[in-house]
Motif scaffolding. Structure first.
Motif, mmCIF file in Angstrom:
data_model
loop_
_atom_site.group_PDB
_atom_site.id
_atom_site.type_symbol
_atom_site.label_atom_id
_atom_site.label_comp_id
_atom_site.label_asym_id
_atom_site.label_seq_id
_atom_site.Cartn_x
_atom_site.Cartn_y
_atom_site.Cartn_z
ATOM 1 N N ALA A 1 1.282 7.627 -5.616
ATOM 2 C CA ALA A 1 3.071 6.524 -6.282
ATOM 3 C C ALA A 1 1.116 5.656 -6.978
ATOM 4 C CB ALA A 1 3.020 5.836 -5.406
ATOM 5 N N GLY A 2 -0.339 5.676 -6.368
ATOM 6 C CA GLY A 2 -0.864 4.866 -7.728
ATOM 7 C C GLY A 2 -1.128 5.474 -8.915
ATOM 8 N N VAL A 3 -1.129 7.169 -8.942
ATOM 9 C CA VAL A 3 -0.744 7.793 -10.225
ATOM 10 C C VAL A 3 -0.081 7.308 -11.264
ATOM 11 C CG1 VAL A 3 -0.582 10.727 -10.218
ATOM 12 C CG2 VAL A 3 -2.319 9.996 -11.523
ATOM 13 N N LYS B 1 1.363 4.528 -11.435
ATOM 14 C CA LYS B 1 1.356 2.439 -11.305
ATOM 15 C C LYS B 1 0.996 2.696 -12.944
ATOM 16 C CE LYS B 1 1.292 -1.173 -9.745
ATOM 17 N NZ LYS B 1 0.273 -2.115 -8.692
ATOM 18 N N GLU B 2 0.143 3.571 -13.317
ATOM 19 C CA GLU B 2 -0.166 2.848 -14.874
ATOM 20 C C GLU B 2 0.190 2.937 -16.063
ATOM 21 O OE1 GLU B 2 -5.414 3.267 -15.233
ATOM 22 O OE2 GLU B 2 -4.549 3.653 -13.071
ATOM 23 N N SER B 3 1.732 3.724 -15.360
ATOM 24 C CA SER B 3 2.921 4.807 -16.326
ATOM 25 C C SER B 3 3.912 3.231 -15.704
ATOM 26 C CB SER B 3 2.622 5.859 -16.305
ATOM 27 O OG SER B 3 2.326 6.544 -16.548
ATOM 28 N N ARG C 1 4.071 0.765 -1.526
ATOM 29 C CA ARG C 1 2.875 -0.099 0.018
ATOM 30 C C ARG C 1 2.025 -1.114 -0.641
ATOM 31 N NH1 ARG C 1 3.679 4.773 1.770
ATOM 32 N NH2 ARG C 1 4.954 5.069 3.739
ATOM 33 N N ASP C 2 1.738 -1.581 -1.982
ATOM 34 C CA ASP C 2 1.368 -2.502 -2.367
ATOM 35 C C ASP C 2 2.096 -3.692 -2.521
ATOM 36 O OD1 ASP C 2 -1.087 -1.402 -3.858
ATOM 37 O OD2 ASP C 2 -0.243 -0.034 -4.399
ATOM 38 N N LEU C 3 1.223 -4.655 -2.234
ATOM 39 C CA LEU C 3 2.423 -6.583 -2.444
ATOM 40 C C LEU C 3 3.434 -5.687 -3.474
ATOM 41 C CD1 LEU C 3 -1.074 -8.626 -2.551
ATOM 42 C CD2 LEU C 3 0.472 -7.601 0.098
ATOM 43 N N THR D 1 1.628 17.085 -5.276
ATOM 44 C CA THR D 1 1.897 15.931 -5.853
ATOM 45 C C THR D 1 2.971 15.036 -4.820
ATOM 46 O OG1 THR D 1 2.513 14.017 -7.398
ATOM 47 C CG2 THR D 1 4.009 15.660 -7.732
ATOM 48 N N GLN D 2 2.988 13.392 -4.128
ATOM 49 C CA GLN D 2 3.903 13.638 -3.414
ATOM 50 C C GLN D 2 4.616 11.864 -4.607
ATOM 51 O OE1 GLN D 2 2.023 11.493 0.536
ATOM 52 N NE2 GLN D 2 0.374 11.238 -1.130
ATOM 53 N N ASN D 3 4.838 12.038 -5.487
ATOM 54 C CA ASN D 3 5.489 11.251 -6.404
ATOM 55 C C ASN D 3 6.551 12.688 -6.979
ATOM 56 O OD1 ASN D 3 3.599 10.116 -6.207
ATOM 57 N ND2 ASN D 3 2.365 10.135 -8.107
ATOM 58 N N ILE E 1 5.504 17.890 -2.833
ATOM 59 C CA ILE E 1 5.777 17.753 -1.648
ATOM 60 C C ILE E 1 6.833 16.782 -1.045
ATOM 61 C CG2 ILE E 1 3.832 19.485 -0.551
ATOM 62 C CD1 ILE E 1 2.604 16.039 0.383
ATOM 63 N N HIS E 2 7.523 15.856 -1.773
ATOM 64 C CA HIS E 2 8.260 14.831 -1.145
ATOM 65 C C HIS E 2 9.940 15.041 -1.968
ATOM 66 C CE1 HIS E 2 5.454 12.357 0.980
ATOM 67 N NE2 HIS E 2 6.197 13.053 1.609
ATOM 68 N N GLY E 3 9.767 16.425 -2.716
ATOM 69 C CA GLY E 3 11.090 16.779 -3.450
ATOM 70 C C GLY E 3 10.741 15.928 -4.559
ATOM 71 N N VAL F 1 -5.605 11.032 -4.976
ATOM 72 C CA VAL F 1 -6.111 10.055 -6.333
ATOM 73 C C VAL F 1 -4.992 9.275 -5.882
ATOM 74 C CG1 VAL F 1 -5.957 9.411 -8.450
ATOM 75 C CG2 VAL F 1 -7.421 11.634 -8.346
ATOM 76 N N GLY F 2 -5.091 7.543 -6.133
ATOM 77 C CA GLY F 2 -3.564 7.039 -5.671
ATOM 78 C C GLY F 2 -2.922 6.658 -4.561
ATOM 79 N N THR F 3 -3.139 7.459 -3.233
ATOM 80 C CA THR F 3 -2.377 7.566 -2.422
ATOM 81 C C THR F 3 -2.990 6.753 -0.909
ATOM 82 O OG1 THR F 3 -1.587 8.376 -1.034
ATOM 83 C CG2 THR F 3 -3.499 9.242 -1.767
HETATM 84 P P1 OAD Z 1 1.347 3.863 -1.123
HETATM 85 O O1 OAD Z 1 2.369 2.809 -2.187
HETATM 86 O O2 OAD Z 1 1.750 4.382 0.272
HETATM 87 O O3 OAD Z 1 0.226 4.219 -2.134
HETATM 88 C C1 OAD Z 1 -0.306 3.820 -3.553
HETATM 89 C C2 OAD Z 1 -1.568 3.826 -3.253
HETATM 90 O O4 OAD Z 1 -2.045 3.552 -4.446
HETATM 91 C C3 OAD Z 1 -2.334 2.236 -2.746
HETATM 92 O O5 OAD Z 1 -3.632 2.785 -1.754
HETATM 93 C C4 OAD Z 1 -2.983 1.763 -3.974
HETATM 94 O O6 OAD Z 1 -4.238 0.893 -3.910
HETATM 95 C C5 OAD Z 1 -2.823 2.471 -5.000
HETATM 96 N N1 OAD Z 1 -3.195 2.150 -6.470
HETATM 97 C C6 OAD Z 1 -2.262 1.929 -6.668
HETATM 98 N N2 OAD Z 1 -2.822 1.321 -8.369
HETATM 99 C C7 OAD Z 1 -3.605 2.321 -8.680
HETATM 100 C C8 OAD Z 1 -4.357 2.835 -9.381
HETATM 101 N N3 OAD Z 1 -4.098 2.577 -11.027
HETATM 102 N N4 OAD Z 1 -5.035 4.073 -9.605
HETATM 103 C C9 OAD Z 1 -5.048 4.733 -8.129
HETATM 104 N N5 OAD Z 1 -4.908 4.433 -7.119
HETATM 105 C C10 OAD Z 1 -3.616 3.155 -6.861
HETATM 106 O O7 OAD Z 1 2.636 5.727 -1.886
HETATM 107 P P2 OAD Z 1 2.269 7.269 -1.650
HETATM 108 O O8 OAD Z 1 0.463 6.886 -1.070
HETATM 109 O O9 OAD Z 1 2.275 7.952 -2.522
HETATM 110 O O10 OAD Z 1 7.514 8.798 -0.429
HETATM 111 O O11 OAD Z 1 3.462 7.512 -0.672
HETATM 112 C C11 OAD Z 1 3.822 8.095 0.017
HETATM 113 C C12 OAD Z 1 5.069 8.562 0.433
HETATM 114 O O12 OAD Z 1 5.664 7.284 0.910
HETATM 115 C C13 OAD Z 1 5.878 8.604 -1.098
HETATM 116 O O13 OAD Z 1 5.512 9.696 -1.657
HETATM 117 C C14 OAD Z 1 6.942 7.593 -0.699
HETATM 118 C C15 OAD Z 1 7.149 6.611 0.266
HETATM 119 O O14 OAD Z 1 7.374 6.771 1.804
HETATM 120 C C16 OAD Z 1 8.467 9.083 -0.562
HETATM 121 O O15 OAD Z 1 9.054 8.557 -1.869
HETATM 122 C C17 OAD Z 1 9.668 10.197 0.089
#
Ligand code: OAD
Length: 254
Positions: free
Chosen positions: A26-28, A30-32, A38-40, A102-104, A120-122, A194-196
């Protein structure tokens, strides 16, 4: 990145790589303007995942859950790919072997131009019948107004209730996409994370497989996460800032 020698090593690594596997979260996006989980300020701080991201939660209150996903769809359609998506699309053309996993569930990687990719997450832009499993593009349905019971999306084939075609907690990831990702992890010479946060969905397995045959791992994430200890290079910056800077040094001004 401040250490010049380290930066040079990283650029050489990206220049010499032939088989690249990129794993994004999801972090990739975020800037969109799309929220992470899981961020705050992430989705799971506002919405209980057991209510909004499980089949039981959905079946207990499909109107509430659909209205949440409807908002997410509106955010996705208003969002644009950011510089990180654009660079990842350029990487697909640069490297002879490439896979983006991508998980996105948004569509920003596709809209940036990636084709060699699996989700991989649809896909939030598809919906799926709970009964017959048939899938349909969301564009077949009217999302212009909030849902109530009679307006819930139904399957044109069997009349069953439709749900977002995404992987919820307790569900399997799509096997073909997962197998392709494992294969990429096992054959790549460079894995980029990147961004997970790396908290779910096989990220450990991908990184361990990549490491086990000598691939290098680069992570871009402003915060340390569950996969950071696997990384040979951790770039603690926003992807939309770091990726264009690094890529310019790899490809020059061309
Ligand atoms: P998370 O919310 O767990 O993690 C997002 C990551 O992005 C964090 O480690 C942030 O530090 C990082 N981040 C934030 N801003 C960023 C930026 N501008 N550039 C790079 N990184 C940045 O999201 P995911 O790891 O994608 O599942 O979560 C995995 C899965 O958990 C998701 O696909 C979702 C969720 O339950 C489903 O929806 C099925």
């Amino acid at each position: 990145m401040t250490d010049k020698a380290q930066q040079n090593q990283l650029i050489e690594l990206l220049k010499n790589a032939r088989n690249v596997f990129i794993f994004t979260g999801a972090g990739v996006s975020k800037e969109s303007g799309l929220p992470t989980f899981r961020d705050l300020d992430g989705e799971w701080t506002k919405y209980d995942p057991m209510t909004f991201a499980t089949l039981d939660g959905f079946l207990s209150n499909p109107v509430m859950v659909w209205n949440m996903y409807r908002e997410r769809l509106m955010q996705i359609s208003a969002a644009q790919p950011n510089p990180a998506h654009i660079v990842i699309a350029q990487m697909e053309h640069y490297y002879p072997e490439f896979l983006l996993t991508t998980q996105n569930v948004d569509n920003l990687h596709e809209r940036a131009g990636n084709k060699k990719m699996v989700k991989i997450h649809g896909d939030a832009c598809r919906i799926r019948c709970v009964d017959c499993e048939e899938t349909y593009p969301v564009s077949d349905y009217d999302f212009s107004e909030e849902f109530d019971e009679p307006k819930l999306p139904k399957c044109p084939d069997c009349g069953g209730l439709c749900r977002p075609d995404i992987v919820w907690f307790g569900e399997y990831v799509p096997q073909e996409a997962f197998a392709a990702s494992i294969n990429a992890a096992m054959t790549c010479d460079l894995m980029m994370i990147v961004g997970t946060s790396g908290e779910v969905s096989g990220g450990y397995g991908f990184a361990e497989r990549a490491l086990s045959h000598g691939a290098k791992i680069v992570e871009i994430n402003p915060s340390e996460g569950a996969l950071t200890h696997y990384a040979h290079f951790w770039i603690p910056q926003q992807a939309g800032v770091a990726l264009p800077q690094i890529w310019k040094l790899v490809v020059g001004d061309a």
